[in-house]
Design a protein around this motif. Structure first.
Motif, PDB file in Angstrom:
ATOM      1  N   ASN A   1      56.610  57.492  52.712  1.00 47.06           N
ATOM      2  CA  ASN A   1      56.404  58.220  51.463  1.00 47.06           C
ATOM      3  C   ASN A   1      55.576  59.467  51.704  1.00 47.06           C
TER       4      ASN A   1
ATOM      5  N   TRP B   1      52.094  55.555  44.059  1.00 45.48           N
ATOM      6  CA  TRP B   1      53.486  55.409  44.475  1.00 45.48           C
ATOM      7  C   TRP B   1      54.018  54.042  44.087  1.00 45.48           C
TER       8      TRP B   1
ATOM      9  N   VAL C   1      61.832  59.239  45.255  1.00 40.07           N
ATOM     10  CA  VAL C   1      60.851  60.270  45.586  1.00 40.07           C
ATOM     11  C   VAL C   1      60.628  61.185  44.383  1.00 40.07           C
TER      12      VAL C   1
ATOM     13  N   ASN D   1      58.392  59.767  41.796  1.00 41.32           N
ATOM     14  CA  ASN D   1      57.017  59.578  42.244  1.00 41.32           C
ATOM     15  C   ASN D   1      56.229  60.864  42.417  1.00 41.32           C
TER      16      ASN D   1
END
Length: 224
Positions: free
Chosen positions: A33, A54, A143, A146
């Motif tokens: 991440n 996250w 992604v 987040n």
């Protein structure tokens, strides 16, 4: 070797080095991440910190994922990073609103900077196909959800859900999800918990759109 030839060689070697570096970073972020983004970092410096936590896509309420796609890129599952039909429509209307896909927004948020310069758009156009090839649609959407900004200093759907509604991203209702999705184009001027009449109407449209893409299969690429 002539000076002009040396310059061209240095230029193309530099282009190749940048391309190899970007492919390496995209590969890395397929499994790791992103720790932060340039915009998140700059906002953290300005505000003295930001709120982000996250969360995996499977831990986000499915209706939130559908709401974000319905709001920002209804054809997300059908294109390869660029929505050509939306781009043509935007050009015909003399506007770029609605032409930027979730893929492009993710590339901008994670790898680049905000702004409407031609240089940034050129980098965005170059990196987006790389992301589309290396990541699958679920990773792109994970992604995106987040790192998207939902309020000043509030990044990602988990922090946004707790900030606005006091619940986790996995417990969001359809109404709450649609109101979060409705603030995405302008997070600093819209509130998901205190929606204006316009925002309430927009959220209702997003709820309808989220139901539509579930029914017609346009959510299949990211629904588990």
């Amino acid at each position: 070797m002539p000076f002009g030839r040396r310059v061209r060689r240095i230029f193309w070697r530099s282009v190749l080095a940048v391309a190899v570096f970007m492919v390496a970073v995209v590969l890395l972020f397929r499994v790791i991440n992103p720790p932060t983004t340039y915009y998140m970092w700059s906002e953290s410096r300005r505000l003295g910190g930001v709120d982000q936590e996250w969360v995996r896509l499977e831990d986000i309420a499915p209706v939130m994922a559908r709401a974000a796609v319905a709001a920002e890129d209804a054809n997300f599952c059908m294109h390869w990073g660029f929505d050509v039909a939306a781009i043509r429509l935007a050009i015909a209307q003399g506007s770029n609103r609605g032409a930027s896909t979730i893929d492009q927004q993710t590339v901008k948020n994670v790898f680049l900077w905000h702004g409407r310069t031609y240089i940034r758009k050129a980098f965005e156009a170059g990196i987006t196909p790389i992301v589309e090839i290396i990541w699958d649609k679920r990773r792109i959407l994970e992604v995106y959800l987040n790192v998207a900004e939902f309020d000043e200093g509030v990044f990602g759907v988990e922090a946004a859900a707790r900030h606005y509604f006091g619940v986790s991203a996995g417990a969001l209702s359809a109404r709450q999800a649609s109101q979060l999705a409705a603030v995405l184009p302008s997070p600093k001027t819209r509130s998901a918990s205190r929606p204006t009449a316009f925002l309430g109407k927009r959220a209702a449209q997003i709820r309808s759109g989220a139901a539509t893409i579930l029914a017609d299969g346009r959510a299949n690429c990211f629904q588990s």
